[in-house]
Design a protein around this motif. Structure first.
Motif, PDB file in Angstrom:
ATOM      1  N   GLU A  24     -38.645 -22.848   9.298  1.00 15.14           N
ATOM      2  CA  GLU A  24     -39.884 -23.623   9.178  1.00 15.14           C
ATOM      3  C   GLU A  24     -39.763 -24.976   9.863  1.00 15.14           C
ATOM      4  O   GLU A  24     -40.722 -25.449  10.482  1.00 15.14           O
ATOM      5  CB  GLU A  24     -40.253 -23.811   7.699  1.00 15.14           C
ATOM      6  N   MET A  48     -40.263 -24.346  13.525  1.00 16.78           N
ATOM      7  CA  MET A  48     -41.669 -24.042  13.838  1.00 16.78           C
ATOM      8  C   MET A  48     -42.542 -25.295  13.714  1.00 16.78           C
ATOM      9  O   MET A  48     -43.407 -25.536  14.562  1.00 16.78           O
ATOM     10  CB  MET A  48     -42.166 -22.900  12.963  1.00 16.78           C
ATOM     11  N   ASN A  49     -42.319 -26.098  12.683  1.00 14.31           N
ATOM     12  CA  ASN A  49     -43.094 -27.339  12.523  1.00 14.31           C
ATOM     13  C   ASN A  49     -42.814 -28.317  13.653  1.00 14.31           C
ATOM     14  O   ASN A  49     -43.737 -28.961  14.167  1.00 14.31           O
ATOM     15  CB  ASN A  49     -42.810 -27.990  11.168  1.00 14.31           C
ATOM     16  N   THR A  73     -41.901 -27.537  16.644  1.00 13.84           N
ATOM     17  CA  THR A  73     -42.541 -26.979  17.836  1.00 13.84           C
ATOM     18  C   THR A  73     -44.033 -27.294  17.849  1.00 13.84           C
ATOM     19  O   THR A  73     -44.567 -27.744  18.871  1.00 13.84           O
ATOM     20  CB  THR A  73     -42.309 -25.453  17.899  1.00 13.84           C
ATOM     21  N   LEU A  74     -44.700 -27.096  16.724  1.00 10.05           N
ATOM     22  CA  LEU A  74     -46.135 -27.401  16.641  1.00 10.05           C
ATOM     23  C   LEU A  74     -46.381 -28.887  16.890  1.00 10.05           C
ATOM     24  O   LEU A  74     -47.289 -29.257  17.645  1.00 10.05           O
ATOM     25  CB  LEU A  74     -46.698 -26.987  15.283  1.00 10.05           C
ATOM     26  N   GLU A  88     -44.745 -16.998  17.459  1.00  8.58           N
ATOM     27  CA  GLU A  88     -44.580 -16.977  16.001  1.00  8.58           C
ATOM     28  C   GLU A  88     -45.311 -18.158  15.356  1.00  8.58           C
ATOM     29  O   GLU A  88     -45.918 -18.010  14.295  1.00  8.58           O
ATOM     30  CB  GLU A  88     -43.096 -16.989  15.637  1.00  8.58           C
ATOM     31  N   VAL A  89     -45.278 -19.318  16.004  1.00  5.85           N
ATOM     32  CA  VAL A  89     -46.041 -20.463  15.509  1.00  5.85           C
ATOM     33  C   VAL A  89     -47.526 -20.115  15.517  1.00  5.85           C
ATOM     34  O   VAL A  89     -48.245 -20.357  14.540  1.00  5.85           O
ATOM     35  CB  VAL A  89     -45.774 -21.732  16.364  1.00  5.85           C
ATOM     36  N   TYR A  90     -47.979 -19.500  16.606  1.00  2.00           N
ATOM     37  CA  TYR A  90     -49.387 -19.105  16.717  1.00  2.00           C
ATOM     38  C   TYR A  90     -49.771 -18.134  15.600  1.00  2.00           C
ATOM     39  O   TYR A  90     -50.804 -18.288  14.958  1.00  2.00           O
ATOM     40  CB  TYR A  90     -49.648 -18.485  18.092  1.00  2.00           C
ATOM     41  N   ASP A 119     -48.417 -17.721  12.624  1.00  4.64           N
ATOM     42  CA  ASP A 119     -48.463 -18.415  11.330  1.00  4.64           C
ATOM     43  C   ASP A 119     -49.710 -19.288  11.195  1.00  4.64           C
ATOM     44  O   ASP A 119     -50.342 -19.324  10.140  1.00  4.64           O
ATOM     45  CB  ASP A 119     -47.221 -19.266  11.127  1.00  4.64           C
ATOM     46  N   VAL A 120     -50.035 -19.996  12.262  1.00  2.00           N
ATOM     47  CA  VAL A 120     -51.203 -20.878  12.231  1.00  2.00           C
ATOM     48  C   VAL A 120     -52.485 -20.058  12.066  1.00  2.00           C
ATOM     49  O   VAL A 120     -53.366 -20.415  11.289  1.00  2.00           O
ATOM     50  CB  VAL A 120     -51.236 -21.761  13.501  1.00  2.00           C
ATOM     51  N   GLU A 140     -52.975 -27.734  13.816  1.00  3.23           N
ATOM     52  CA  GLU A 140     -53.125 -26.282  13.842  1.00  3.23           C
ATOM     53  C   GLU A 140     -54.419 -25.879  14.548  1.00  3.23           C
ATOM     54  O   GLU A 140     -54.431 -24.959  15.361  1.00  3.23           O
ATOM     55  CB  GLU A 140     -53.089 -25.711  12.422  1.00  3.23           C
TER      56      GLU A 140
END
Length: 187
Positions: free
Chosen positions: A5, A8-9, A11-12, A52-54, A56-57, A96
C-alpha cells in the motif's frame, strides 16, 4: 499500512504531482521508503504497478458511487444519488479522481482494466439506470456508454473548476450541477 500500500500510495502521489512519464522507480522507492527488492516482490514493472493503482482507485470510486443508493427510489432520485456520489468522490479524493480522469484512456492502462466491471457493480448500476430511463422514455435514445460519458463529463468539468478555485461548490451549485447533468440526457 502494508509496504504494498505504501508503494501504491507513493505512486499515486507522484503521478498526481509530476505526471506518469516523470515517475521512476527510484522516485517511488524514495517516496515509499522501501528498497527495490520490496517493490519487485509485488510488481514486475512500472506498468503493472500503475495498472494495479488504477484498479484499486476504480474499485474505490465504484464503492463510493453506490453509497446510499436505493433501487426503490424513482429513476430521477437514483440518478441524482449516483451523480452526487460521483461529485463527492471527486471532492473527497481529488488525486484518485484526477488519476482516473487523466489515465482512463491512456495506452498505459490495459484495455481489459479500462473496461473492467468493478466488484461493487457500480458501472452496471449506472448503465442499467440509463437503459431503464431510455425504455421509459425519460432519457435520450443514444448509446448508453455515450450517455454515461456525457454525465460523467459534466461532473468532471465542474470538479476541475472547483479544483482550481474558479468557484466554490455551494449546496445550490451542487444541486444546479445535478440538475444540469440530468437535463443533458433527459428527453
Amino acid at each position: 499500512m502494508s509496504k504494498r500500500e505504501d508503494i501504491m500510495n507513493a505512486t499515486l502521489d507522484l503521478i498526481d504531482e509530476e505526471g506518469l512519464q516523470s515517475v521512476t522507480f527510484a522516485k517511488i522507492l524514495k517516496s515509499a521508503k522501501v528498497g527495490s527488492g520490496t517493490v519487485f516482490n509485488y510488481f514486475h514493472n512500472k506498468e503493472e504497478l500503475v495498472n494495479e493503482v488504477y484498479r484499486d482507485v476504480r474499485m474505490h470510486m465504484g464503492q463510493c458511487l453506490l453509497l446510499g443508493y436505493n433501487s426503490e427510489l424513482s429513476l430521477y432520485e437514483r440518478f441524482k444519488c449516483l451523480q452526487l456520489n460521483r461529485l463527492k468522490f471527486a471532492i473527497a479524493f481529488p488525486k484518485e479522481f484526477r488519476f482516473i480522469d487523466s489515465y482512463s484512456y491512456s495506452p498505459y492502462i490495459s484495455t481489459e482494466l479500462r473496461m473492467m466491471d468493478d466488484p461493487s457493480s457500480s458501472r452496471e448500476v449506472v448503465m442499467s439506470l440509463i437503459i431503464e430511463g431510455q425504455k421509459q422514455g425519460m432519457i435520450k435514445e443514444m448509446d448508453a456508454q455515450l450517455c454515461h460519458s456525457v454525465i460523467h463529463g459534466i461532473i468532471t468539468a465542474i470538479v476541475k473548476g472547483y479544483y482550481v478555485q474558479k468557484y466554490p461548490l455551494s449546496e445550490q451549485q451542487v444541486q444546479q450541477t445535478l440538475e444540469s447533468s440530468w437535463k443533458a440526457i433527459q428527453v
